[in-house]
Structures are given as C-alpha cells and as structure tokens.
Write a protein that holds these residues in place. Structure first.
Motif, short mmCIF file in Angstrom:
data_model
loop_
_atom_site.label_atom_id
_atom_site.label_comp_id
_atom_site.label_asym_id
_atom_site.label_seq_id
_atom_site.Cartn_x
_atom_site.Cartn_y
_atom_site.Cartn_z
N GLY A 89 -48.42 -23.05 15.24
CA GLY A 89 -49.85 -23.20 15.01
C GLY A 89 -50.15 -23.26 13.53
O GLY A 89 -49.24 -23.22 12.69
N THR A 90 -51.43 -23.38 13.18
CA THR A 90 -51.81 -23.25 11.78
C THR A 90 -51.27 -21.94 11.25
O THR A 90 -50.79 -21.84 10.12
N HIS A 91 -51.38 -20.90 12.05
CA HIS A 91 -50.70 -19.63 11.81
C HIS A 91 -49.84 -19.34 13.04
O HIS A 91 -50.34 -19.39 14.17
N ALA A 92 -48.57 -19.08 12.83
CA ALA A 92 -47.64 -18.89 13.94
C ALA A 92 -47.73 -17.48 14.50
O ALA A 92 -48.07 -16.53 13.79
N GLY A 93 -47.41 -17.37 15.79
CA GLY A 93 -47.31 -16.06 16.40
C GLY A 93 -46.10 -15.31 15.90
O GLY A 93 -45.14 -15.89 15.37
N GLY A 94 -46.14 -13.99 16.03
CA GLY A 94 -45.02 -13.16 15.60
C GLY A 94 -43.79 -13.38 16.47
O GLY A 94 -43.88 -13.83 17.62
N ARG A 95 -42.64 -13.05 15.93
CA ARG A 95 -41.37 -13.24 16.63
C ARG A 95 -40.98 -12.01 17.45
O ARG A 95 -41.30 -10.88 17.09
N GLY A 96 -40.27 -12.27 18.54
CA GLY A 96 -39.72 -11.20 19.34
C GLY A 96 -38.41 -10.69 18.77
O GLY A 96 -37.96 -11.11 17.70
N ILE A 97 -37.78 -9.77 19.48
CA ILE A 97 -36.54 -9.16 19.01
C ILE A 97 -35.45 -9.29 20.07
O ILE A 97 -35.72 -9.56 21.25
N ARG A 98 -34.22 -9.08 19.64
CA ARG A 98 -33.07 -9.02 20.55
C ARG A 98 -32.28 -7.76 20.21
O ARG A 98 -31.99 -7.48 19.05
N ARG A 99 -31.97 -7.01 21.26
CA ARG A 99 -31.24 -5.74 21.08
C ARG A 99 -30.13 -5.71 22.12
O ARG A 99 -30.39 -5.91 23.31
N THR A 100 -28.92 -5.46 21.69
CA THR A 100 -27.76 -5.47 22.59
C THR A 100 -27.14 -4.09 22.66
O THR A 100 -26.75 -3.51 21.64
N TYR A 101 -27.06 -3.55 23.89
CA TYR A 101 -26.48 -2.24 24.14
C TYR A 101 -25.10 -2.43 24.77
O TYR A 101 -24.97 -3.12 25.79
N VAL A 102 -24.10 -1.82 24.20
CA VAL A 102 -22.73 -1.93 24.70
C VAL A 102 -22.30 -0.58 25.26
O VAL A 102 -22.37 0.44 24.56
N ALA A 103 -21.88 -0.57 26.53
CA ALA A 103 -21.41 0.67 27.16
C ALA A 103 -20.08 1.09 26.54
O ALA A 103 -19.18 0.27 26.36
N THR A 104 -19.95 2.36 26.23
CA THR A 104 -18.69 2.89 25.69
C THR A 104 -17.96 3.75 26.72
O THR A 104 -16.98 4.41 26.39
N ALA A 105 -18.44 3.71 27.96
CA ALA A 105 -17.80 4.45 29.05
C ALA A 105 -18.12 3.73 30.35
O ALA A 105 -19.02 2.87 30.40
N ASP A 106 -17.38 4.04 31.39
CA ASP A 106 -17.68 3.49 32.71
C ASP A 106 -18.87 4.23 33.31
O ASP A 106 -19.16 5.39 32.98
N GLY A 107 -19.57 3.54 34.22
CA GLY A 107 -20.64 4.19 34.97
C GLY A 107 -21.91 4.46 34.18
O GLY A 107 -22.62 5.43 34.45
N VAL A 108 -22.21 3.60 33.20
CA VAL A 108 -23.46 3.73 32.44
C VAL A 108 -24.56 3.00 33.20
O VAL A 108 -24.47 1.79 33.44
N ALA A 109 -25.57 3.74 33.60
CA ALA A 109 -26.67 3.16 34.37
C ALA A 109 -27.75 2.63 33.42
O ALA A 109 -28.11 3.30 32.45
#
Length: 532
Positions: A441-461
C-alpha cells in the motif's frame, strides 16, 4: 467535600503511581515466563465497590475486565464483614471473568477500620488443569479446560499462606506445574500488598475523606473527558462485519456483526446477527466482549491522555445475543476467546473509521497465536506457554508495526534466552520476521514472525490455535491484505506435515514445529513506477 484542582491532581498522581508500582512488583515477583517475560497480567486499584480508580498499562482486555469481574460484588460478598486477612479469588468466565487461565485476586484495603478499596490483580497462569498441558485446543465444554473458581472469600493466613491451606492445596492439586502457578499467585499477592501499603500511606498523607473524594472525582472526570471526545464523532449508526475461521469446529466462517450508534456523548454497540456459540473453545464470554469494545472505542478517541478507570466506561453500552459466540451460555468452552474478541475490536475500529476517516486504520493480523510446549517426566511437568504476535495494520500516517501481539492482548515477546534457561525439553532454532508478509500500500502493513521450536527429547506435546490461516487481514483505501499464518511440523526424517489452525500433536527428539504469523493490511493504493 470539594477538592481543589491542585489537591485532586496530586492525589490522582498518587493513585496512578500505585498502579504502576503494582505492575512492576508483580512482574519482578512472578515465576512463569508467560507472566515474567510476556507480561500477561494486569493490576488495578479499586474503590470499596470494586470500581477501578487507577491501573497500570498492561493487557487491555484484562484491564477493562477487572471492573466487570467485580461488578455486583456486594451482592455476593458481605463487604462489612471483610477483614485484612481476607482475599477474594475467581476465574469463572460466566461470573465476569475472562477464561480459566486468568485468575483474579482481590485483597481488601482498610483505613481506620473502614473498607476503602481493593488491590486487584489478574495473571494468565501457565496451566490450570484440563485435558492438555497449557491449553486444551480441542475442548468442547468448560469442564475440559480446567479448574473453575467462582468468586469466593478465603482466609489468607489459614487457606493460602499455610502450606496445608485448603485454597493452596486445591489449586496445587489440579494443575501440572504447581510451583509456577502458586508462585505467580504469590506475585499477585505481592502486587496487592503494594496497593494496600501505598494507599494507606496516601490516606495518612492527605486524609481519608480527601482520598475517598479523589477516588470518586477521578472517575467523574474521566467520564466527562470521554463524553467530550465522543461528542466530536459525528452522530450516526455505523456497521461493520468481521469474520474468523470456525472450520475446525465444522462451523465454516463465523461472522461478528457490529452496529455502532453514536448519539451525542454516548456510544452503543449491538452485536445482533453475530454467529451462534460454537462447539469448541472459541467462544467469547460477555465480559471479554465488553472489554474489547471499550478498548476499541478508547483507541479511536482523540484524547489519548485520558486515564483509565471505571468512569471511562459509563458512556459505552454493549449488547450481544445470549447464546451467540460473543455471549455464550455455560458450559461452552472459552479458552480461545481472544479470536472472536479480536474481531470485536476490528469491527468497532472499522465502524468508527467510517465516522472518523482521518483516524481509520487497516486491520492487523490481530490474532492470538498461542502455543503450549510441554513434557512430562520423572520430576513432573515442564510447561511453556507463548503468545505470538503478527503485523499491525497501516494507517494514513505510517506503516504497520512488525511482530506485535494484537492490540487487546499486548503481550511482550519472550526472549529466546529466557525460555531456553527455564526449559530443557525444547530449543528455539529460528526467530525472524517474515519478509513481504505485510499488505502492500501507500503505507505497508506490518510483518509477521516465524518461530521454530525443536524438541530435545521424545514425547514433547505441543498444542495451539490461531486464526487468519486462510484469509489475511484486510487493507483499507486500496491497500492489499496481509499475509496469512501457518503451522507445520518438520520431522527429523525430513517429513513435513501442515497443521490446521487448531491442533494438538507430539514431537520426538529432533522434530520441530514452525509457527508463522501473518501481516497487517496496507493503507492506500500501492505506488507504482510509471514506465518511460
């Protein structure tokens, strides 16, 4: 008693300072990251009737809701019999509360043996029981969401401070991380104790009658200022409809229909025609609906310096049909109530933007993207809860801000370092802005984010919910819509699974979940280069 302007100004400054100090003390005393880092709490000082007279700038939907939680308190509690060892506790969405995770705590304040007010605080507790740690994404009724506490009076020394006290034991026995929940409740007590100490000091300095008069006058003054600001809005009836994705509950696209009537110094908001309540956790208790309207109206008023107290709400009336998604009947589940509440905010902003085009703003991503990451082990549970934001809408003066929680929630970003210090069952592999996710747009909307969670053990809910995964936030005056959100699980073997906007899944070591939020809508037609 009539106070001079200088007297009122000095005492009002003292009342406001109490709210700010309460907020600082609660945050610094808190145990869980959702309170300590994300600041998902609110505090207030009320009068003896439970009407807010001062509060800190915290979570808008909570702050507007404190008075609603206390409305009619005298009808349920014998105020004359309260002592300084008493406290009141509640989280019931159908008695003026929000959702079960938000526990309200009130402690009475006395001067010369007379009840003069309450220290009030509410915090989002990381776990309140229910079918899934942190949040129950697939709940269909309130009983599945956790422990429900009607407004109740108890003895602090006997029932909470004593490790064997009834209130303390009941709460601790029904949550997965009792140390965190009890610790955050103790932080609420610390904040309320600040209110007691500072208000009694203010009374000693200025006199009881003078302070009580000031507590009444600040509400009357705020009402006067709000009414004056509303009078500058052209009279008329303005309509807006917003939608959210109810397909996870086989309800298609749910509509929030708002009719906003400005008449002199009053605003009436009617939600007749709004979708009926949904057999899932996405219903909005009426107190949250009212809070969202109040927050939206204040955002559109050309008087940003009005202090917030119960007087601000007097010129505003709200109605929603019983049995609708904005006024559900018990025992409807309400955990994700911020999804429809955000559309309430959007609808009121859009409707009033028709009356005040110079203050109109494009719609933001304005969606609570919640994720709970939990692990049960020999030493008990670890439960992390996060609220992630997206891009805000642009306006005539500037583009939309990037990566912020929606306006009625206002949680802060939890630092990666803090999360990885507190928890050992996951790590954060990426935290980044999503390029080109804001609407052009003449003024652009704000940007979203990306967040990545990595399990360090089995059975992470993992469990979570969001909105705007199919249709982005709407632009205004020719601006383009913002980008959409997305959830995906990346397995350690390279398999990728796209998730719906409401999910409960399990990760094993090396698996990751990628949370992507959308951007805000653009303002004005995009400027295009003209070829020679």
């Amino acid at each position: 008693m009539r106070l001079s302007p200088s007297q009122l100004s000095v005492i009002k400054s003292g009342l406001d300072a109490i709210g700010r100090e309460m907020a600082v003390n609660l945050r610094r005393s808190a145990t869980s990251s959702i309170v300590r880092e994300a600041r998902d709490f609110s505090v207030a000082l009320t009068d003896a009737r439970g009407e807010v007279v001062a509060q800190a700038e915290c979570i808008p939907i909570m702050t507007a809701g404190i008075a609603l939680a206390l409305r009619g308190i005298a009808a349920r509690i014998d105020l004359a019999s309260l002592t300084d060892d008493d406290a009141l506790l509640m989280n019931d969405p159908y008695q003026g509360g929000q959702h079960l995770q938000d526990i309200y705590l009130l402690t009475p304040i006395f001067a010369d043996g007379e009840l003069i007010g309450f220290g009030a605080s509410t915090a989002h507790h990381v776990d309140i029981g229910g079918s899934h740690a942190g949040l129950s994404a697939h709940a269909t009724e309130l009983y599945q969401e956790g422990l429900r506490l009607p407004l109740s009076r108890f003895s602090v020394s006997r029932d909470f401070n004593d490790p064997n006290g009834f209130v303390r034991q009941v709460i601790a026995a029904n949550v997965r991380v009792p140390d965190a929940v009890i610790g955050d409740l103790q932080a609420q007590f610390a904040a309320n104790a600040t209110a007691t100490r500072r208000l009694t000091e203010l009374v000693a300095r200025h006199g009881r009658d003078e302070v009580l008069q000031a507590m009444a006058d600040v509400k009357d003054y705020a009402e006067k200022r709000v009414r004056s600001a509303i009078e500058s809005i052209p009279d008329g009836t303005y309509h807006a409809t917003e939608t959210f994705d109810a397909s996870p509950w086989d309800a298609g696209t749910a509509e929030i229909v708002a009719k906003v009537t400005v008449d002199g110094s009053t605003i009436d908001v009617d939600f007749s025609g709004t979708a009926g309540q949904i057999p899932g956790n996405v219903n909005c208790p009426f107190a949250s609906t009212v809070s969202s309207v109040q927050s939206a109206v204040r955002c559109m008023l050309d008087s940003p310096d009005i202090g917030f107290n119960e007087g601000c709400n007097r010129p505003i009336t709200v109605s929603a049909p019983s049995g609708s998604v904005l006024n559900p009947r018990p025992p409807a589940a309400v955990r994700a109530r911020l999804t429809p509440a955000s559309r309430v905010f959007n609808a009121v902003i859009r409707a009033l933007g028709q009356a005040l085009p110079e203050r109109a703003v494009a719609t933001g991503f304005d969606t609570t993207t919640a994720i709970a990451v939990s692990k049960s082990g020999e030493d008990g549970y670890q439960v992390a809860l996060e609220i992630l934001g997206g891009g805000w809408g642009a306006c005539a003066e500037h583009g939309g801000p990037d990566g912020l929680d929606n306006p009625i929630s206002n949680c802060a970003n939890a630092p990666v370092e803090a999360l990885e210090t507190d928890f050992s069952h996951f790590r954060i592999a990426e935290y980044a802005l999503v390029g080109d996710s804001g609407g052009d747009g003449t003024h652009a909307g704000g940007r979203g984010i990306r967040r990545t969670y990595v399990a360090t053990a089995d059975g992470v809910a993992v469990a979570g919910y969001a909105d705007r995964h199919t249709v982005g936030a709407e632009g205004i005056n020719g601006g383009a819509p913002g980008g959409t959100g997305n959830f995906a699980i990346h397995r350690a073997d390279g398999t990728v699974t796209e998730l719906p906007c409401v999910y409960e899944e399990t990760l094993n070591s090396g698996d990751s979940i990628v949370i992507t939020t959308g951007g805000g809508g653009g303002y004005g037609a995009p400027e295009r280069e003209v070829s020679a």
